[in-house]
Write a protein that holds these residues in place. Structure first.
Motif, short mmCIF file in Angstrom:
data_model
loop_
_atom_site.label_atom_id
_atom_site.label_comp_id
_atom_site.label_asym_id
_atom_site.label_seq_id
_atom_site.Cartn_x
_atom_site.Cartn_y
_atom_site.Cartn_z
N ASN A 144 0.83 -1.21 0.00
CA ASN A 144 0.00 0.00 0.00
C ASN A 144 0.87 1.26 0.00
O ASN A 144 0.58 2.23 -0.70
CB ASN A 144 -0.92 0.00 1.22
N GLU A 145 1.94 1.23 0.81
CA GLU A 145 2.83 2.40 0.87
C GLU A 145 3.56 2.58 -0.46
O GLU A 145 3.81 3.72 -0.90
CB GLU A 145 3.83 2.23 2.01
N GLY A 146 3.92 1.45 -1.10
CA GLY A 146 4.58 1.54 -2.41
C GLY A 146 3.66 2.13 -3.46
O GLY A 146 4.08 2.96 -4.28
N TYR A 147 2.40 1.71 -3.44
CA TYR A 147 1.43 2.27 -4.39
C TYR A 147 1.24 3.76 -4.15
O TYR A 147 1.22 4.57 -5.09
CB TYR A 147 0.09 1.54 -4.24
N ALA A 148 1.11 4.15 -2.87
CA ALA A 148 0.96 5.57 -2.54
C ALA A 148 2.19 6.36 -2.97
O ALA A 148 2.08 7.52 -3.42
CB ALA A 148 0.73 5.73 -1.04
N THR A 149 3.37 5.74 -2.88
CA THR A 149 4.61 6.41 -3.27
C THR A 149 4.65 6.68 -4.76
O THR A 149 4.95 7.79 -5.21
CB THR A 149 5.82 5.55 -2.85
N ILE A 150 4.35 5.65 -5.57
CA ILE A 150 4.40 5.85 -7.02
C ILE A 150 3.30 6.78 -7.47
O ILE A 150 3.47 7.57 -8.43
CB ILE A 150 4.34 4.48 -7.77
N GLU A 151 2.17 6.74 -6.80
CA GLU A 151 1.07 7.67 -7.13
C GLU A 151 1.50 9.11 -6.89
O GLU A 151 1.28 10.00 -7.72
CB GLU A 151 -0.17 7.32 -6.31
N LYS A 152 2.13 9.34 -5.74
CA LYS A 152 2.58 10.70 -5.42
C LYS A 152 3.71 11.13 -6.35
O LYS A 152 3.78 12.30 -6.79
CB LYS A 152 3.05 10.75 -3.97
N ALA A 153 4.60 10.20 -6.70
CA ALA A 153 5.70 10.52 -7.62
C ALA A 153 5.15 10.90 -8.99
O ALA A 153 5.62 11.87 -9.63
CB ALA A 153 6.65 9.33 -7.73
N LEU A 154 4.14 10.15 -9.46
CA LEU A 154 3.52 10.48 -10.74
C LEU A 154 2.82 11.84 -10.69
O LEU A 154 2.87 12.62 -11.65
CB LEU A 154 2.52 9.39 -11.12
N GLU A 155 2.21 12.11 -9.55
CA GLU A 155 1.53 13.40 -9.40
C GLU A 155 2.54 14.56 -9.48
O GLU A 155 2.32 15.56 -10.17
CB GLU A 155 0.78 13.45 -8.07
#
Length: 438
Positions: free
Chosen positions: A45-56
């Protein structure tokens, strides 16, 4: 019957302990596995949130390059298409493609901030065909513990999705599970030690029971003989058949008296050892004349032994600082053992000398000797009792009190005793008694 039941109970307790240990370890492993799965899910979950924020953040950097007043329309969303997918898609369609290097830099910084490690890879995949379009990161080859959060679509038709792969999360797992693993290890170690100690204690308990039974058997067997002799002698004396045969009558009186004295000696020996072990027996030490004791013992054993016994004495020290009664009993035990464990012709050498610290007494015989595997056991209490069946075969009797008594008495004198032997040739006991204490 009682022995068999006790052995079954001990076996049952041992099996129960081992099963309990296996059960405890199994429960602990299940707990660790479940904790691992929970932490793994958290990292996903933290990895998904990380890549989501990085993409943002990467998308905002591209959007900052567009003309002022540029608007981007959203599209229909669902559980798999986030609202910002259309944002990334339209930016690319407007001629502002994704920068993998920017995405890589942002992702690396966010992973470090979130303590998710620095070994990762970012894949750009066509989800419809399964084709890998592009990728970037610090480690391409994932370990067997690699974690793959769910993909993030950057085009609404799934022709491009971004997936972050944390290729080596071992350090993260260790940080989050380290305390639990250390606690588990300590608890399991304590459980194993406790159960091992319990099994060892049960084994020792069984050995004590066995020694007690062997000792009881040996003691009853060895006391039965003198008791039988006393009863038979008394019956003959009571019958009156010996009234006119004074010499024979005196002989039967002597038999009864000697056997009664033998029983009393055995009883006193048990009591003396008990008192010595509990430090309740005081040695009345004085300067003891040794020659009268040696002469008394040699005459006694020559008269009572059914074997041919030859004594050779070499007395170079006339006195020893000891308790006269117990010293005589010690020498008596050693001589008795020499006769017991020898052939029909026994030669016993008794020598006494003195140096600047000790009076040294030696009793040497030409007997059967002691094997290397048994020599370190001979001073143990009841050691003869635990080998009673073997003792019956070689024709000797006793239940392991003599040499233990000798050892205890020498220790009570603050002395030392040593034994040297070659099986089939000789045995020699050496006693060191300190000179008069200041």
């Amino acid at each position: 019957m009682e022995t068999s039941k006790r052995k079954k109970n001990i076996l049952f307790i041992t099996i129960l302990s081992v099963v309990g240990l296996i059960g405890a370890m199994a429960l602990q492993m299940i707990w660790i596995y479940n904790s691992y799965e929970l932490i793994k899910n958290d990292i996903k979950n933290e990895g998904y949130a990380t890549i989501e924020k990085a993409l943002e953040e990467e998308g905002n950097m591209r959007f900052g390059q567009t003309p002022k007043g540029t608007r981007i329309k959203s599209g229909p969303t669902n559980d798999t298409i986030p609202p910002m997918t259309y944002f990334y898609e339209q930016l690319s369609d407007m001629g502002y493609p994704m920068s993998l290097h920017n995405l890589d830099s942002i992702t690396a910084e966010l992973l470090t901030q979130n303590r998710l490690g620095n070994q990762y890879y970012i894949d750009i995949i066509n989800l419809r065909t399964g084709e890998k379009i592009n990728g970037i990161g610090t480690q391409k080859e994932p370990s067997f513990m690699a974690i793959k959060p769910k993909y993030f679509p950057i085009r609404s038709d799934y022709t491009q999705v971004v997936q972050l792969i944390i290729t080596n999360p071992n350090k993260t797992f260790l940080e989050r599970m380290g305390l639990m693993l250390a606690g588990t290890f300590i608890i399991m170690l304590l459980v194993i030690v406790c159960i091992s100690y319990q099994v060892r204690f049960i084994s020792c308990f069984e050995k004590i029971f066995q020694i007690r039974e062997d000792f009881s058997y040996a003691m009853i067997h060895d006391m039965k003989t003198p008791l039988t002799s006393i009863i038979m002698a008394l019956k003959f004396l009571r019958s009156g058949k010996l009234d006119n045969r004074q010499e024979m009558k005196n002989k039967y009186f002597d038999i009864a008296e000697n056997e009664a004295d033998h029983l009393l000696t055995l009883t006193n020996k048990v009591l003396t050892i008990s008192k010595l072990e509990n430090h309740k027996l005081e040695m009345n030490k004085t300067e003891v004349e040794l020659t009268p004791i040696i002469e008394k013992l040699t005459e006694k054993f020559k008269a009572k032994s059914q074997k041919t016994v030859n004594f050779i004495t070499d007395i170079k020290a006339e006195t020893a600082y000891a308790d006269a009664e117990y010293l005589e009993e010690v020498l008596s035990n050693l001589i008795d053992n020499s006769i017991k464990y020898s052939g029909e012709s026994v030669e016993i050498r008794i020598s006494i000398a003195r140096d600047d610290r000790y009076t040294v007494l030696k009793v040497h015989d030409n007997g059967f000797g002691i094997s290397d595997k048994d020599i370190h056991l001979i001073f143990r209490k009841y050691e003869r009792a635990s080998a009673v069946k073997r003792n019956r075969r070689n024709g000797t009797s006793g239940f392991g009190l003599g040499l233990n008594f000798v050892d205890q008495v020498v220790e009570a004198h603050h002395g030392k005793i040593f034994v040297s032997s070659i099986e089939g040739e000789f045995t020699e006991f050496t006693i060191y008694l300190p000179l008069i204490e200041s």
